[in-house]
Design a protein around this motif. Sequence first.
Motif, PDB file in Angstrom:
ATOM      1  N   CYS A  93       1.913   7.289 -14.726  1.00 31.59           N
ATOM      2  CA  CYS A  93       1.782   5.830 -14.689  1.00 31.59           C
ATOM      3  C   CYS A  93       1.606   5.273 -16.089  1.00 31.59           C
ATOM      4  CB  CYS A  93       0.560   5.428 -13.865  1.00 31.59           C
ATOM      5  SG  CYS A  93       0.863   5.305 -12.127  1.00 31.59           S
ATOM      6  N   ALA A  94       2.225   4.145 -16.330  1.00 31.70           N
ATOM      7  CA  ALA A  94       2.004   3.421 -17.577  1.00 31.70           C
ATOM      8  C   ALA A  94       1.628   1.991 -17.231  1.00 31.70           C
ATOM      9  CB  ALA A  94       3.249   3.441 -18.445  1.00 31.70           C
ATOM     10  N   TYR A  95       0.550   1.505 -17.842  1.00 33.00           N
ATOM     11  CA  TYR A  95       0.095   0.135 -17.639  1.00 33.00           C
ATOM     12  C   TYR A  95       0.433  -0.673 -18.876  1.00 33.00           C
ATOM     13  CZ  TYR A  95      -3.020  -3.815 -16.747  1.00 33.00           C
ATOM     14  OH  TYR A  95      -3.531  -5.072 -16.550  1.00 33.00           O
ATOM     15  N   ILE A 129      -0.753  10.950 -11.801  1.00 33.69           N
ATOM     16  CA  ILE A 129      -1.134  10.764 -10.402  1.00 33.69           C
ATOM     17  C   ILE A 129      -0.512  11.850  -9.529  1.00 33.69           C
ATOM     18  CG2 ILE A 129      -1.573   8.276 -10.490  1.00 33.69           C
ATOM     19  CD1 ILE A 129       1.309   7.828  -9.581  1.00 33.69           C
ATOM     20  N   ASN A 130      -1.119  12.030  -8.368  1.00 35.84           N
ATOM     21  CA  ASN A 130      -0.642  13.013  -7.405  1.00 35.84           C
ATOM     22  C   ASN A 130      -1.085  12.537  -6.026  1.00 35.84           C
ATOM     23  OD1 ASN A 130      -0.109  15.238  -5.800  1.00 35.84           O
ATOM     24  ND2 ASN A 130      -1.485  16.621  -6.870  1.00 35.84           N
ATOM     25  N   THR A 131      -0.188  12.548  -5.051  1.00 32.27           N
ATOM     26  CA  THR A 131      -0.580  12.272  -3.672  1.00 32.27           C
ATOM     27  C   THR A 131      -0.262  13.492  -2.825  1.00 32.27           C
ATOM     28  OG1 THR A 131      -0.440  10.736  -1.807  1.00 32.27           O
ATOM     29  CG2 THR A 131       1.609  11.139  -3.026  1.00 32.27           C
ATOM     30  N   PHE A 132      -1.208  13.844  -1.938  1.00 31.48           N
ATOM     31  CA  PHE A 132      -1.090  15.132  -1.256  1.00 31.48           C
ATOM     32  C   PHE A 132      -1.817  15.091   0.085  1.00 31.48           C
ATOM     33  CE2 PHE A 132      -2.329  19.916  -1.608  1.00 31.48           C
ATOM     34  CZ  PHE A 132      -1.336  20.247  -0.701  1.00 31.48           C
ATOM     35  N   ASN A 133      -1.088  15.247   1.175  1.00 29.37           N
ATOM     36  CA  ASN A 133      -1.700  15.493   2.477  1.00 29.37           C
ATOM     37  C   ASN A 133      -2.069  16.972   2.503  1.00 29.37           C
ATOM     38  OD1 ASN A 133      -2.183  16.227   5.203  1.00 29.37           O
ATOM     39  ND2 ASN A 133      -0.992  14.477   5.927  1.00 29.37           N
ATOM     40  N   ILE A 134      -3.350  17.249   2.330  1.00 26.27           N
ATOM     41  CA  ILE A 134      -3.806  18.622   2.125  1.00 26.27           C
ATOM     42  C   ILE A 134      -3.982  19.384   3.440  1.00 26.27           C
ATOM     43  CG2 ILE A 134      -6.274  18.100   2.136  1.00 26.27           C
ATOM     44  CD1 ILE A 134      -6.475  19.998  -0.343  1.00 26.27           C
ATOM     45  N   ASN A 135      -3.835  18.672   4.577  1.00 30.33           N
ATOM     46  CA  ASN A 135      -3.815  19.313   5.886  1.00 30.33           C
ATOM     47  C   ASN A 135      -5.080  20.146   6.145  1.00 30.33           C
ATOM     48  OD1 ASN A 135      -2.459  19.780   8.386  1.00 30.33           O
ATOM     49  ND2 ASN A 135      -1.947  21.840   7.700  1.00 30.33           N
ATOM     50  N   LYS A 136      -6.214  19.617   5.670  1.00 35.91           N
ATOM     51  CA  LYS A 136      -7.532  20.222   5.898  1.00 35.91           C
ATOM     52  C   LYS A 136      -7.721  21.558   5.191  1.00 35.91           C
ATOM     53  CE  LYS A 136      -7.559  18.005  10.429  1.00 35.91           C
ATOM     54  NZ  LYS A 136      -6.125  17.774  10.500  1.00 35.91           N
ATOM     55  N   ASN A 137      -6.860  21.881   4.248  1.00 39.03           N
ATOM     56  CA  ASN A 137      -7.060  23.083   3.444  1.00 39.03           C
ATOM     57  C   ASN A 137      -8.148  22.847   2.400  1.00 39.03           C
ATOM     58  OD1 ASN A 137      -5.005  25.307   4.127  1.00 39.03           O
ATOM     59  ND2 ASN A 137      -3.745  23.461   4.089  1.00 39.03           N
ATOM     60  N   LYS A 138      -8.648  23.906   1.828  1.00 37.60           N
ATOM     61  CA  LYS A 138      -9.713  23.827   0.838  1.00 37.60           C
ATOM     62  C   LYS A 138      -9.191  23.250  -0.484  1.00 37.60           C
ATOM     63  CE  LYS A 138     -13.134  25.917   3.089  1.00 37.60           C
ATOM     64  NZ  LYS A 138     -14.447  25.278   3.329  1.00 37.60           N
ATOM     65  N   LEU A 139      -9.984  22.371  -1.076  1.00 39.43           N
ATOM     66  CA  LEU A 139      -9.621  21.830  -2.391  1.00 39.43           C
ATOM     67  C   LEU A 139      -9.505  22.941  -3.425  1.00 39.43           C
ATOM     68  CD1 LEU A 139     -11.949  18.692  -2.526  1.00 39.43           C
ATOM     69  CD2 LEU A 139      -9.485  18.713  -2.123  1.00 39.43           C
ATOM     70  N   SER A 140     -10.359  23.931  -3.318  1.00 42.51           N
ATOM     71  CA  SER A 140     -10.351  25.000  -4.313  1.00 42.51           C
ATOM     72  C   SER A 140      -9.026  25.752  -4.326  1.00 42.51           C
ATOM     73  CB  SER A 140     -11.494  25.984  -4.035  1.00 42.51           C
ATOM     74  OG  SER A 140     -11.401  26.509  -2.721  1.00 42.51           O
ATOM     75  N   GLU A 165       5.169  -8.582  -5.988  1.00 38.47           N
ATOM     76  CA  GLU A 165       3.918  -8.143  -6.608  1.00 38.47           C
ATOM     77  C   GLU A 165       3.737  -6.634  -6.525  1.00 38.47           C
ATOM     78  OE1 GLU A 165      -0.867  -9.257  -6.337  1.00 38.47           O
ATOM     79  OE2 GLU A 165       0.586 -10.211  -4.989  1.00 38.47           O
ATOM     80  N   PHE A 166       4.401  -5.995  -5.527  1.00 38.21           N
ATOM     81  CA  PHE A 166       4.276  -4.557  -5.344  1.00 38.21           C
ATOM     82  C   PHE A 166       5.653  -3.910  -5.216  1.00 38.21           C
ATOM     83  CE2 PHE A 166       0.106  -6.032  -4.229  1.00 38.21           C
ATOM     84  CZ  PHE A 166      -0.741  -5.015  -4.667  1.00 38.21           C
ATOM     85  N   LYS A 167       5.713  -2.648  -5.615  1.00 41.08           N
ATOM     86  CA  LYS A 167       6.945  -1.866  -5.557  1.00 41.08           C
ATOM     87  C   LYS A 167       6.655  -0.482  -4.976  1.00 41.08           C
ATOM     88  CE  LYS A 167       8.878  -4.051  -9.713  1.00 41.08           C
ATOM     89  NZ  LYS A 167       9.426  -3.794 -11.079  1.00 41.08           N
ATOM     90  N   THR A 168       7.708   0.207  -4.565  1.00 39.76           N
ATOM     91  CA  THR A 168       7.573   1.587  -4.094  1.00 39.76           C
ATOM     92  C   THR A 168       8.218   2.532  -5.103  1.00 39.76           C
ATOM     93  OG1 THR A 168       9.649   1.462  -2.855  1.00 39.76           O
ATOM     94  CG2 THR A 168       7.633   0.895  -1.671  1.00 39.76           C
ATOM     95  N   GLU A 169       7.684   3.748  -5.156  1.00 42.26           N
ATOM     96  CA  GLU A 169       8.270   4.802  -5.987  1.00 42.26           C
ATOM     97  C   GLU A 169       8.255   6.087  -5.171  1.00 42.26           C
ATOM     98  OE1 GLU A 169       9.661   4.582  -8.879  1.00 42.26           O
ATOM     99  OE2 GLU A 169       9.057   2.548  -9.461  1.00 42.26           O
ATOM    100  N   ALA A 170       9.448   6.658  -4.968  1.00 45.04           N
ATOM    101  CA  ALA A 170       9.539   7.847  -4.120  1.00 45.04           C
ATOM    102  C   ALA A 170      10.700   8.722  -4.559  1.00 45.04           C
ATOM    103  CB  ALA A 170       9.728   7.438  -2.664  1.00 45.04           C
ATOM    104  N   LEU A 171      10.594   9.994  -4.215  1.00 46.38           N
ATOM    105  CA  LEU A 171      11.706  10.919  -4.399  1.00 46.38           C
ATOM    106  C   LEU A 171      12.719  10.718  -3.276  1.00 46.38           C
ATOM    107  CD1 LEU A 171       9.740  14.177  -5.242  1.00 46.38           C
ATOM    108  CD2 LEU A 171      11.165  12.882  -6.831  1.00 46.38           C
ATOM    109  N   SER A 210       8.680  10.071 -14.066  1.00 45.95           N
ATOM    110  CA  SER A 210       8.532  11.536 -13.980  1.00 45.95           C
ATOM    111  C   SER A 210       8.032  11.988 -12.614  1.00 45.95           C
ATOM    112  CB  SER A 210       7.586  12.052 -15.069  1.00 45.95           C
ATOM    113  OG  SER A 210       8.015  11.654 -16.349  1.00 45.95           O
ATOM    114  N   ILE A 211       8.554  11.377 -11.540  1.00 47.89           N
ATOM    115  CA  ILE A 211       8.129  11.767 -10.193  1.00 47.89           C
ATOM    116  C   ILE A 211       8.702  13.146  -9.870  1.00 47.89           C
ATOM    117  CG2 ILE A 211       8.270  11.167  -7.762  1.00 47.89           C
ATOM    118  CD1 ILE A 211       7.582   8.537  -8.430  1.00 47.89           C
TER     119      ILE A 211
END
Length: 289
Positions: free
Chosen positions: A16-18, A26-37, A174-180, A208-209
Amino acid sequence: MAEGVKFPHNPVTGSCAYKEKETFTINTFNINKNKLSSALKVDEIKKDIIFLQESQKEDNKQGDYVYTFKPEGPVHNGMLVKDSVFEIDPENNYKYEHRWHAIILRRRTDTKKKIVAISWHGPRKVDGPEKEEAFNELIKFAQKKRRDYSAPVIIGGDFNVVEEKVSDWLKTDEFKTEALKKNELKGYRKGKENIDFFVHSSDLKISSIDSINIAEKLKFLNDKGNEVEGNEVEGDDDEGDDDEGDGDEGDDDEGDDDEGDGDEGDDDEGDDDEDLAKKMDKLNFQNKK
């Protein structure tokens, strides 16, 4: 990787650049209840802000990160924030009891500079109009917080709907989407519809997605003798999914309201926020995944 441990979603990362000056990752991740570690063993995951869906209660301190989590409502969202880059504003930590978890971040280098960060998990087992209504309430909330703090907004999430539809739902510049694109996804979701992406205020620029094949990365680590913990689930079943489907394990409706990180949030959000929460109550997604 432990037998039976799977990640039905792959992390999606970006930069991200402001105002083309200040950058953060940034990173978005559905971790599916797995351990963060387990996830944090993969270096490519370690971005400045990690938006998590289907996370669970864990220690607030995770290595270089502060973990913020709230289990209220039908889905359990959290965020990992790199402590050396941002501090979490403890007085403005918004946890609606539905599908988003929002925090206000301050730059360590300049605490006057704020960012509104929101982790979102969209409804799955509802019709398109209800998905759109839920998303519209999210955007209303994001717009208000952007005005309140004069700050950019970044939303990372499992939207449970394709990016093209979310883009159509945005009735404002005011808002945009960014996706692969579908053919750019890696690992388990390669060739599937992309439902994990970002929505951001127009004063942010995302570049750099990329998608991380986390199963491959963890298998490599496990083969080298690193212990990897998981949730011992078999992943998802795509039978019957339409082109908007998410292919995940669904939401967790256990409602363990007595768990959390101890933050009580802000009691002075105002009438507008209360009205917004009431609207979300009316949508009644608790029993609809």
